[in-house]
Write a protein that holds these residues in place. Sequence first.
Motif, PDB file in Angstrom:
ATOM      1  N   ASP A 167       1.326  14.692  -1.404  1.00 10.97           N
ATOM      2  CA  ASP A 167       0.184  15.616  -1.518  1.00 10.97           C
ATOM      3  C   ASP A 167      -0.674  15.602  -0.262  1.00 10.97           C
ATOM      4  OD1 ASP A 167      -2.232  13.469  -2.315  1.00 10.97           O
ATOM      5  OD2 ASP A 167      -0.226  12.874  -2.930  1.00 10.97           O
ATOM      6  N   LEU A 168      -0.530  14.567   0.559  1.00 10.99           N
ATOM      7  CA  LEU A 168      -1.394  14.481   1.753  1.00 10.99           C
ATOM      8  C   LEU A 168      -1.023  15.548   2.774  1.00 10.99           C
ATOM      9  CD1 LEU A 168      -1.533  10.597   2.231  1.00 10.99           C
ATOM     10  CD2 LEU A 168      -3.293  12.087   1.245  1.00 10.99           C
ATOM     11  N   PHE A 214      -1.436  -5.869  -0.722  1.00 13.89           N
ATOM     12  CA  PHE A 214      -1.142  -6.971  -1.645  1.00 13.89           C
ATOM     13  C   PHE A 214      -2.011  -6.951  -2.891  1.00 13.89           C
ATOM     14  CE2 PHE A 214       0.169  -8.994   2.464  1.00 13.89           C
ATOM     15  CZ  PHE A 214       1.522  -8.861   2.228  1.00 13.89           C
ATOM     16  N   THR A 215      -2.201  -5.762  -3.443  1.00 11.27           N
ATOM     17  CA  THR A 215      -2.875  -5.702  -4.743  1.00 11.27           C
ATOM     18  C   THR A 215      -1.950  -6.312  -5.784  1.00 11.27           C
ATOM     19  OG1 THR A 215      -3.443  -3.495  -4.012  1.00 11.27           O
ATOM     20  CG2 THR A 215      -4.249  -4.164  -6.174  1.00 11.27           C
ATOM     21  N   THR A 216      -0.667  -6.070  -5.585  1.00  7.66           N
ATOM     22  CA  THR A 216       0.308  -6.576  -6.543  1.00  7.66           C
ATOM     23  C   THR A 216       0.657  -8.003  -6.174  1.00  7.66           C
ATOM     24  OG1 THR A 216       1.198  -4.354  -6.596  1.00  7.66           O
ATOM     25  CG2 THR A 216       2.531  -6.069  -7.619  1.00  7.66           C
ATOM     26  N   ASN A 262       0.784  -1.224   0.000  1.00  9.80           N
ATOM     27  CA  ASN A 262       0.000   0.000   0.000  1.00  9.80           C
ATOM     28  C   ASN A 262       0.826   1.290   0.000  1.00  9.80           C
ATOM     29  OD1 ASN A 262      -2.637   0.264  -0.383  1.00  9.80           O
ATOM     30  ND2 ASN A 262      -3.270   0.148   1.766  1.00  9.80           N
ATOM     31  N   ALA A 263       2.137   1.159  -0.163  1.00 11.43           N
ATOM     32  CA  ALA A 263       2.978   2.354  -0.105  1.00 11.43           C
ATOM     33  C   ALA A 263       2.738   3.247  -1.318  1.00 11.43           C
ATOM     34  CB  ALA A 263       4.448   1.962  -0.046  1.00 11.43           C
ATOM     35  N   GLY A 264       2.265   2.643  -2.400  1.00 10.13           N
ATOM     36  CA  GLY A 264       2.009   3.437  -3.612  1.00 10.13           C
ATOM     37  C   GLY A 264       2.947   3.080  -4.751  1.00 10.13           C
ATOM     38  N   LYS A 265       3.519   1.890  -4.704  1.00 10.68           N
ATOM     39  CA  LYS A 265       4.482   1.484  -5.745  1.00 10.68           C
ATOM     40  C   LYS A 265       3.820   1.397  -7.115  1.00 10.68           C
ATOM     41  CE  LYS A 265       5.594  -2.371  -3.763  1.00 10.68           C
ATOM     42  NZ  LYS A 265       4.621  -2.175  -2.688  1.00 10.68           N
ATOM     43  N   SER A 266       2.665   0.717  -7.144  1.00 14.13           N
ATOM     44  CA  SER A 266       2.012   0.503  -8.452  1.00 14.13           C
ATOM     45  C   SER A 266       1.556   1.826  -9.044  1.00 14.13           C
ATOM     46  CB  SER A 266       0.824  -0.435  -8.297  1.00 14.13           C
ATOM     47  OG  SER A 266       1.226  -1.608  -7.645  1.00 14.13           O
ATOM     48  N   THR A 267       1.036   2.717  -8.192  1.00 14.08           N
ATOM     49  CA  THR A 267       0.596   4.023  -8.678  1.00 14.08           C
ATOM     50  C   THR A 267       1.793   4.780  -9.249  1.00 14.08           C
ATOM     51  OG1 THR A 267      -0.956   3.987  -6.838  1.00 14.08           O
ATOM     52  CG2 THR A 267      -0.724   6.075  -8.015  1.00 14.08           C
ATOM     53  N   LYS A 274       3.113  10.084  -1.838  1.00 12.82           N
ATOM     54  CA  LYS A 274       1.894  10.625  -1.216  1.00 12.82           C
ATOM     55  C   LYS A 274       2.188  11.963  -0.537  1.00 12.82           C
ATOM     56  CE  LYS A 274       0.102   5.950  -0.455  1.00 12.82           C
ATOM     57  NZ  LYS A 274      -0.716   5.043   0.300  1.00 12.82           N
ATOM     58  N   ALA A 331       2.438  10.687  -6.756  1.00 11.10           N
ATOM     59  CA  ALA A 331       2.162   9.940  -7.981  1.00 11.10           C
ATOM     60  C   ALA A 331       0.747  10.241  -8.430  1.00 11.10           C
ATOM     61  CB  ALA A 331       2.346   8.451  -7.744  1.00 11.10           C
ATOM     62  N   GLN A 332      -0.121  10.364  -7.441  1.00 14.95           N
ATOM     63  CA  GLN A 332      -1.527  10.590  -7.755  1.00 14.95           C
ATOM     64  C   GLN A 332      -1.727  11.905  -8.507  1.00 14.95           C
ATOM     65  OE1 GLN A 332      -4.509   9.026  -4.896  1.00 14.95           O
ATOM     66  NE2 GLN A 332      -4.994  11.203  -4.709  1.00 14.95           N
ATOM     67  N   GLY A 345      -4.860  -0.681  -5.808  1.00 15.79           N
ATOM     68  CA  GLY A 345      -6.032  -0.890  -4.967  1.00 15.79           C
ATOM     69  C   GLY A 345      -5.844  -0.246  -3.614  1.00 15.79           C
ATOM     70  N   HIS A 346      -6.932  -0.181  -2.872  1.00 15.58           N
ATOM     71  CA  HIS A 346      -6.845   0.444  -1.545  1.00 15.58           C
ATOM     72  C   HIS A 346      -6.450  -0.578  -0.498  1.00 15.58           C
ATOM     73  CE1 HIS A 346      -8.516   4.195  -2.965  1.00 15.58           C
ATOM     74  NE2 HIS A 346      -9.301   3.463  -3.718  1.00 15.58           N
TER      75      HIS A 346
END
Length: 529
Positions: free
Chosen positions: A481-482, A391-393, A369-374, A479, A509-510, A387-388
């Motif tokens: 931007d948060l 382990f989406t990847t 969830n760190a944002g690697k895929s994004t 992230k 990334a977003q 995904g939110h």
Amino acid sequence: MLKFKNSAKNLIAVTRTTYSRYYSTLEPAEHAPGQEENEAWLTSLENSNFDENFYFKKISNEKPKEYQKTPYRFINEDTDTGIMNINLLINTQTIKSSPYSSLSARQRPKAESNFSDVRVLKLSSGNGGNGSISFFRDAGRSIGPPDGGDGGQGGSIYIQAIEGLTSLNKLKQSYRAGDGEKGQQRQLDGATGKDILINVPVGTIVKWIPDPLILKEQGKEVQDYIEYPVEARGETMEDYDPKFIQIRRDDYKVGEGWLFKDNDKTEEWHKDKEFFNTLNMKVSKYDEKIIKEEEVGDLFPLHGLDLSQPSPAPILLLKGGTGGLGNMHFLTNDVRNPRFCKKGRKHLQGHFLFELKLLADLGLVGLPNAGKSTLLRAISNARPRVGHWEFTTLQPTIGTISLGFDKDSFTVADIPGLIKGASQNKGMGIDFLRHVERSGGLVFVISLGNNDPVADFEVLLNEMGERVQNKNILVAATKADLENTQERFVKLKEFVEKQNGWKIIPVSAQNQENIENLILLMGECAGKL
Ligand SMILES: Nc1nc2c(ncn2[C@@H]2O[C@H](COP(=O)(O)OP(=O)(O)OP(=O)(O)O)[C@@H](O)[C@H]2O)c(=O)[nH]1
């Protein structure tokens, strides 16, 4: 001189007084080797001087005796086999367990159906076809000269690494090349067995392993054997460092392998006859040549074949058996009526472990969830799942990043997230790290959305252990931007810069913020700028 053609239409009738006169006045069937040719061939075999050194050098250190009972043996000469480039030797890597072992049943089929990076395959080449025992016949003559052709060569198994493949999941569990067909009358050679070409992704490493079923019976694990190919079997000896495995054909020895036409005139009968023994002594030289060629050709690098480049041509893994000689070769002065031929040589069989280590210039490492895929989506053409949830990847994705039309592009691998305890097989384990093992650089992706990014980074460094050594390292603090991420970033920067002067960059990334600068730093990390 009278001609003896292999077509009945062209046949010129002859009256024969005696058998031998008949043969001495006739040439044999059109393409069959004649008596004189056969005599010359057998004499050349007798006088031939196979480069014994060339062949035996490779097995001179073969020890000890009891290993010879196994269907394979270890060879420790470091010599070019002629079919494989020794430069392809690599060090063995550890494989601990299935990369999916820690996934829930719901996750597993999804991951496994699309991607597989470790496979065990059973491979067999084809048997050589037997020679044929046949004599020319036509209406006017009950028996003519021998015209039995040779057996066809058994099919071989080849492997080739090609671009565009990214997984081993399409491979079958076993492959068997076709058998050579037996020789035919009228000097026809049997058809060659069908070869098999296995295409694998670039980055695949192929290792020979013993039959997993036998290992299981012995209470051994394939994995152990792979990690220590020789030691795990308790076969290591001082000064004994085998480089090759020779898989052996359980086949006839020099001077054996005859097939006889008559039931009553079998091998025993022939072995009493001088004409046969004299011929066999000469033909033994031919057997010797074939068997020595097998000894050299059937070697496989014990530490594996590393297909880290596209293979320019298919690489031979297992050679098919050589076809047996037909009886047309055995017509000589003494042997007027050779009612025998040679068997084809047997196939080779072995189990091989295919391990894919994707080859990317950079590897992305981060917590789930760190944002690697994004991040990978933001910087490259790759479209990994985002995904939110953690382990989406589930499978590595490779993206290509362009640095401009006049510069080299570089590739980045996104792998499943690491968690604390991953090296003890928690979460997705660390098996996926094989895909960043050969990358020149690592990009740690740390989320500034988490409370303590420094602690997160420490977890990753712990799990990575020595794998960060000798690599270029970059930290992407994502992230950004948060809200309230400024202070976290400053702390992380301080910590990162203390580590051998590693670089760090904040990005979102977003929102596509600071992505251009990140790409430049990544290009540098990949050694492309
Ligand atoms: N605000 C913000 N959210 C982001 C950013 N990058 C990613 N996210 C969110 O973070 C969540 C996880 O993103 P992924 O890219 O799937 O993370 P991952 O590291 O690939 O996750 P795993 O597949 O579990 O390893 C998603 O909900 C994203 O929308 C960012 O720059 N800013």
